[in-house]
Design a protein around this motif. Structure first.
Motif, mmCIF file in Angstrom:
data_model
loop_
_atom_site.group_PDB
_atom_site.id
_atom_site.type_symbol
_atom_site.label_atom_id
_atom_site.label_comp_id
_atom_site.label_asym_id
_atom_site.label_seq_id
_atom_site.Cartn_x
_atom_site.Cartn_y
_atom_site.Cartn_z
ATOM 1 N N SER A 272 -6.096 -47.980 35.482
ATOM 2 C CA SER A 272 -6.722 -47.233 36.584
ATOM 3 C C SER A 272 -7.386 -45.916 36.168
ATOM 4 N N GLN A 275 -10.750 -46.881 35.034
ATOM 5 C CA GLN A 275 -11.557 -47.354 36.157
ATOM 6 C C GLN A 275 -12.076 -46.188 36.999
ATOM 7 N N ALA A 278 -14.779 -44.427 35.143
ATOM 8 C CA ALA A 278 -16.002 -45.232 35.172
ATOM 9 C C ALA A 278 -16.711 -45.066 36.513
ATOM 10 N N PHE A 279 -15.941 -45.060 37.587
ATOM 11 C CA PHE A 279 -16.502 -44.857 38.926
ATOM 12 C C PHE A 279 -17.153 -43.480 39.047
ATOM 13 N N THR A 287 -16.927 -43.660 29.219
ATOM 14 C CA THR A 287 -15.547 -44.015 29.555
ATOM 15 C C THR A 287 -14.836 -44.707 28.397
ATOM 16 N N CYS A 402 -19.762 -48.402 41.266
ATOM 17 C CA CYS A 402 -18.877 -49.553 41.489
ATOM 18 C C CYS A 402 -19.026 -50.597 40.391
ATOM 19 N N THR A 405 -17.367 -49.652 37.128
ATOM 20 C CA THR A 405 -15.920 -49.866 37.211
ATOM 21 C C THR A 405 -15.567 -51.304 36.862
ATOM 22 N N THR A 409 -13.403 -52.799 33.677
ATOM 23 C CA THR A 409 -12.264 -53.686 33.938
ATOM 24 C C THR A 409 -12.417 -55.004 33.180
#
Length: 441
Positions: A272, A275, A278-279, A287, A402, A405, A409
């Motif tokens: 997380s 993530q 990254a967002f 990232t 988004c 992210t 992932t």
């Protein structure tokens, strides 16, 4: 706050940043205050992450390859990595096309809305810039993307952060270390091993600043939204993209659960912080240091796997971007070129978006630039391209956040799968920034 987990601290920073951005939007001079006094802290944070990305790729990839001891293992890991990345990208494109054809977000858009969006964004610098970059990419030879992988001057590549060239150089050095006597290779291997440890510790230190940085980054994103009416009218299209991205994350969690036998909730908890960054940053490359730290120390992927799979993934694995391209291309066609919505054209979109996800690494602002190339591959009228990009430009930044992210992932998921298949997935051994602090006080 000391005992609060890092991902909670980052989430709090994000929420406060969003609220602060809305507050500043409603105050005279608020936007200027955020731009002058808040945004720079987010920029500093991204610069620090980019600062260590290149030495981290070099150190981890060279050390990882040289530790394999056997060139055949490189072939096995590389082949598996490319196949799985292409398979997940194909799944992403199919999900995107399925959603956009089912929902048809562009079918009911009014002429007034189209004209308003066209007037506001068609001649904006962002749209013009993307069209120019796509044109330059199309003008290059068919093998230019291959030529660009091989550097003529590694110092220029390091200075420009040309990731594919750096990855090639690191692979070249790592393989060469395997082909010389171990005694002569050891000093250089020890150097890169030590460099990798230092850079990973730098990641720990930089992450102490992460909650404050995401506050600054999100506040700056919010003040950039100056036309909420257009955003609302594009809401159905945006929800299609977000829905597709959520389905893609669900697909990753299924892979984690069934293949690696790990809990999906546990996986999300460990990854997380990467993530959330990254967002906030919209950059897989920025990232990357955090992704590597989380995957190695908190998930338990061996360094020789993460050092290869993650840098390659951050460069060529664009599942979220490919899904977005599929939805955006069909959405634009539904609005301004419905006669082009044939089955054969959508098959071409699948093929082109798949190839574009690999070739997009060398292109700045890859998502929208490669979208132009995808549209041109199906004969989309050139005069309608500025209107098409204008249609989606207003919501591109939040959707970029988004899809980045999802890209990150996907990289983490594939690294786990590769590690599991090679017997390189072990129990996590997290490190803290102050593990050796008592020794130096």
């Amino acid at each position: 706050m000391k005992k609060l987990a890092l991902h909670w601290k980052i989430l709090i920073g994000m929420v406060l940043g969003i609220l602060f951005g809305f507050l500043m939007n409603s105050i005279d001079g608020g936007k200027g205050f955020v731009t002058d006094w808040i945004k720079p802290f987010g920029t500093i944070f991204i610069n620090l992450l980019k600062l260590i990305a290149v030495p981290l790729i070099l150190a981890s990839l060279i050390k990882g390859i040289s530790d394999l001891k056997d060139i055949s293992k490189i072939k096995k890991m590389g082949l598996r990595t490319m196949i799985i990345y292409m398979m997940t990208t194909l799944v992403a494109i199919v999900i995107g096309l399925g959603i956009v054809n089912l929902v048809k977000p562009g079918a009911g858009m009014s002429t007034d809305t189209i004209e308003k969006i066209k007037a506001k964004y068609e001649t904006s610098s962002g749209v013009v810039d993307k069209l120019a970059k796509a044109s330059a990419q199309n003008d290059a030879g068919p093998l230019q993307a291959l030529v660009d992988i091989f550097p003529s001057n590694i110092f220029n590549s390091l200075g420009n952060a040309s990731m594919l060239q750096i990855i090639f150089f690191a692979l070249f050095v790592g393989i060469s270390l395997l082909l010389i006597p171990e005694k002569k290779a050891k000093p250089l291997m020890d150097f890169f091993d030590s460099l990798n440890e230092v850079v990973m510790k730098m990641v720990d230190l930089i992450m102490l600043f992460a909650p404050y940085a995401v506050f600054a980054l999100l506040a700056n994103v919010i003040i950039a939204f100056d036309d909420t009416e257009i955003l609302i009218k594009l809401l159905v299209y945006a929800l299609c993209v977000v829905g597709g991205l959520l389905l893609m994350i669900g697909f990753y969690l299924l892979l984690v659960s069934f293949y690696t036998k790990k809990s999906p909730i546990w996986f999300l908890k460990q990854i997380s912080p990467a993530q959330l960054l990254a967002f906030s940053t919209s950059s897989s490359a920025a990232t990357l240091p955090v992704t590597m730290e989380r995957v190695e120390e908190h998930i338990g992927v061996d360094k020789e796997v993460s050092g290869f799979v993650l840098p390659v993934g951050a460069t060529i694995n664009m599942d979220g971007t490919s899904l977005y391209q599929a939805i955006a291309a069909v959405f634009i066609m539904q609005v301004v070129w419905p006669e082009g919505l044939t089955f054969s054209n959508q098959l071409i979109i699948v093929a082109t978006a798949l190839l574009a996800s690999i070739g997009s690494a060398a292109v700045p602002s890859a998502g929208m630039v490669m979208l132009v190339i995808v549209l041109e591959s199906i004969g989309f009228p050139a005069e309608l391209l500025p209107i098409g990009l204008a249609l989606i430009f207003a919501v591109d930044r939040p959707l970029d956040m988004c899809r980045t992210t999802v890209n990150v992932t996907g990289d983490a998921t594939v690294s786990m799968i590769i590690a599991k298949s090679l017997g390189k997935l072990h129990d996590p051994k997290p490190k803290n920034w102050d593990d050796n602090y008592d020794k130096v006080k």
